[in-house]
Design a protein around this motif. Structure first.
Motif: not given
Length: 387
Positions: A317, A321, A328, A353
């Motif tokens: 990530h 993300v 997520y 997020l």
């Protein structure tokens, strides 16, 4: 169950409609994420495996308190109750999380463990024993400390030796009588060893690498006052300083000197074990009848059946993300900063997020800006708690 949750629940226990978001995990990261989603007026549900929000806090040892004073422990929209400069207990944290979910009417479905997460044409399916929850987007907020880790040497000890992980430790009174070997040189190991010694137990503490020690208070101020004032809680993992900070753990509020004064005997790392004997890397050994393994946790993402999300046991990530549009993570250790997995500092990541989720809803799939392997806790626990 809240009224909002009842609106979401179908006859089969799961929502029959396609939700905007499913949040998996109902502790501090999941609840902070839910607060943002509610402000966006999205249709979502929080799936929590335990009997109450943040239930894992109540399962820790009795004397555990936060390292961070109350003024640094608030989730977005609701201050943490308690005078500044006091250190909340685990029960106070659990109570706060329950009150937080109730205050904002967050749709938390309890006792709902996700057993599989798969990708579909319309988004994702989170499968549970109560049914399937369908959503366009998913936030995994299960935290970094999931499965207690015990080294292979534990399997070599005789069945007559009492063994438990620090996750199962409560207090000295619940243990069989006699000397104790505590294995693990992180905060948990130091704290448990000190508590046992104070109760009159003979204690040996086995540690590997010697971690740097930070005082709880310095020059009349709490450690987190200094970390916040100096901007260190906002140092990003992507910076040179952040990479250096993230590569090491710290002992907070304790020290070898203090434990030695309490009668704790220090041993090097465990090399091997057999029957009722533990051997150490310096060639010495110790007969044992009771061992507490304060050897950290490992993550378990075996239930995520989506390619490209987990690499080498870690989440791939960039600031939560992933490379899978609409998926997520939040609450990981050093997801973005030192505070990413801490109660009062997770807000920055959830706000970030929330912006990505809103953009995804408006314009469809957004590519992640350069994916990296997120660091997760693989040994000693981090800066969140103390005894």
């Amino acid at each position: 169950m809240t009224a909002r949750e009842e609106d979401l629940a179908g006859a089969g226990g799961a929502s029959d409609e396609l939700l905007d978001v499913v949040v998996i995990g109902g502790s501090q990261a999941g609840l902070a994420m839910a607060w943002h989603l509610a402000r966006q007026h999205l249709r979502f549900v929080v799936l929590e495996a335990g009997p109450e929000p943040g239930h894992t806090w109540r399962s820790r040892w009795d004397s555990l308190t936060l390292f961070t004073p109350a003024q640094y422990d608030a989730l977005p929209g609701m201050p943490f109750p308690g005078p500044p400069g006091t250190y909340p207990t685990k029960e106070q944290v659990a109570g706060y999380l329950n009150a937080y979910a109730a205050e904002f009417g967050l749709p938390v479905r309890l006792n709902t463990r996700v057993t599989a997460l798969i990708r579909t044409a319309e988004g994702f399916e989170a499968r549970t024993e109560d049914g399937v929850f369908r959503a366009r987007q998913v936030v995994v907020a299960t935290g970094p400390f999931q499965v207690p880790h015990v080294p292979p040497a534990a399997q070599e000890l005789d069945g007559s030796v009492t063994q438990l992980h620090s996750a199962g430790y409560r207090n000295p009174r619940t243990l069989p009588p006699g000397p104790v070997l505590v294995v693990g040189g992180g905060n948990s190991g130091f704290q448990i060893a000190e508590e046992l010694a104070a109760a009159g137990r003979p204690v040996d503490l086995s540690i590997g690498a010697k971690l740097p020690v930070l005082p709880q208070r310095f020059a009349g101020r709490d450690l987190f006052w200094w970390l916040t004032r100096l901007g260190l809680m906002r140092v990003s993992l992507e910076s040179r300083l952040g990479r250096r900070m993230s590569s090491r753990d710290f002992i907070i509020g304790s020290s070898r000197r203090r434990l030695k004064a309490a009668g704790v005997r220090f041993r090097p790392a465990v090399a091997d074990a057999g029957e009722r004997t533990v051997s150490f890397t310096d060639g010495t050994s110790l007969d044992v009848g009771l061992v507490i393994w304060a050897t950290g946790y490992r993550s378990d993402y075996s239930w995520i059946d989506i390619r490209g999300v987990i690499g080498g046991g870690k989440v791939v990530h960039r600031r939560g993300v992933t490379d899978v549009p609409g998926l997520y993570f939040v609450g990981l250790s050093w997801q973005h900063t030192r505070g990413s997995a801490l109660l009062g500092f997770v807000h920055d990541d959830t706000a970030h997020l929330a912006g990505r989720i809103a953009a995804h809803n408006q314009i469809g799939d957004l590519p992640s800006p350069g994916i990296q392997a997120g660091r997760e806790a693989q040994g000693a626990e981090g800066l969140g708690v103390r005894s």
